[in-house]
Write an enzyme that holds these catalytic residues in place. Structure first.
Site, short mmCIF file in Angstrom:
data_model
loop_
_atom_site.label_atom_id
_atom_site.label_comp_id
_atom_site.label_asym_id
_atom_site.label_seq_id
_atom_site.Cartn_x
_atom_site.Cartn_y
_atom_site.Cartn_z
N LEU A 163 0.88 -1.06 0.10
CA LEU A 163 -0.03 0.02 0.11
C LEU A 163 0.87 1.15 -0.12
CD1 LEU A 163 -2.91 -0.70 2.67
CD2 LEU A 163 -3.09 -0.85 0.24
N ASP A 164 0.57 2.31 -0.70
CA ASP A 164 1.24 3.50 -1.01
C ASP A 164 1.37 4.04 0.47
OD1 ASP A 164 1.52 2.93 -3.80
OD2 ASP A 164 -0.10 4.22 -3.94
N TYR A 165 2.79 4.86 0.70
CA TYR A 165 2.91 5.60 1.87
C TYR A 165 1.62 6.38 2.36
CZ TYR A 165 5.61 8.96 4.85
OH TYR A 165 5.84 9.75 6.10
#
Length: 244
Positions: free
Chosen positions: A103-105
């Site tokens: 999952l992206d930052y």
């Protein structure tokens, strides 16, 4: 029979690539014999030693984490930024765990964490159509025409046609000029949801993954995690095989 470097990785000796270095350097013995062949296969019952010390296969662990924003979906970071591993209890930080996919930052929500490489490869292989559902708060009001456009698929990354499995309108907030929608994908390109929203002329305000196949965030607070149940692990395998 499994490749020697795979068994070493499963025993949390090192990553598979690092384990290959150990083998080539002659640091690994199988049943008393030094092995330098990377393709060498062993049984889990074989006596395997690294630097003269027998290895012990680690118990496979499977967790469902409710990831907050501001954490990287990786086991380590060379810039010493916060990773999802920082959210684990001390007893689990000593095990070589890693995320299943990412999952992206700046994306929150459901993330699986394990030390089972086969399980990870099984779920992230492109031929397996695992559904992933996201709640997306969009800045601005999405009219029906834009929802339909999104459902029909949009082009991202210059030439990739991204078509969601489903798109649902959940809420129109005219007071704060925002729209809440649900998007379900069966693929996982980098920042795909954000790029799809940008392709129809809008921006994502916040993004949360709320479902991975049949798994949801029910009962798991943001920043917390729980072990997967045996039947959940088996069901994930069964569903991915069926959707191949």
């Amino acid at each position: 029979m499994e490749r020697l470097q795979k068994i070493l990785a499963q025993a949390n000796v090192a990553s598979r690539r690092k384990s290959e270095e150990y083998i080539v350097k002659g640091r690994v013995k199988v049943n008393g014999q030094v092995i330098k062949e990377l393709g060498f296969k062993v049984n889990k019952s074989d006596l395997i030693e690294v630097d003269g010390k027998p290895i012990k296969l680690a118990e496979h662990l499977y967790f469902l984490l409710n990831k907050p924003t501001g954490y990287l979906s990786t086991a380590s970071d060379e810039k010493n930024r916060r990773t999802v591993m920082d959210l684990l209890m001390e007893e689990h930080k000593d095990v070589r765990l890693y995320p299943v996919g990412r999952l992206d930052y700046d994306t929150a929500g459901l993330l699986l964490i394990t030390n089972d490489g086969d399980f990870t490869q099984h779920l992230t292989h492109p031929t397996y159509h695992i559904e992933k559902e996201y709640l997306v708060r969009v800045t601005g009001i999405l009219v029906r025409k834009k929802i339909v456009e999104l459902r029909n698929g949009v082009t991202i990354d210059m030439d990739y046609f991204a078509k969601p499995k489903a798109v649902r309108l959940i809420e129109l907030n005219k007071e704060h000029q925002s729209t809440l929608i649900s998007i379900t994908l069966i693929e996982g390109k980098n920042k795909q949801v954000r790029k799809m929203i940008e392709a129809i002329g809008f921006k994502v305000k916040n993004l949360t993954r709320v479902r991975y196949d049949f798994l949801t965030l029910d009962g798991v607070e943001r920043g917390k995690y729980r072990p997967l149940k045996i039947h959940e692990i088996k069901l994930l395998h069964a569903h991915s095989i069926a959707k191949r």
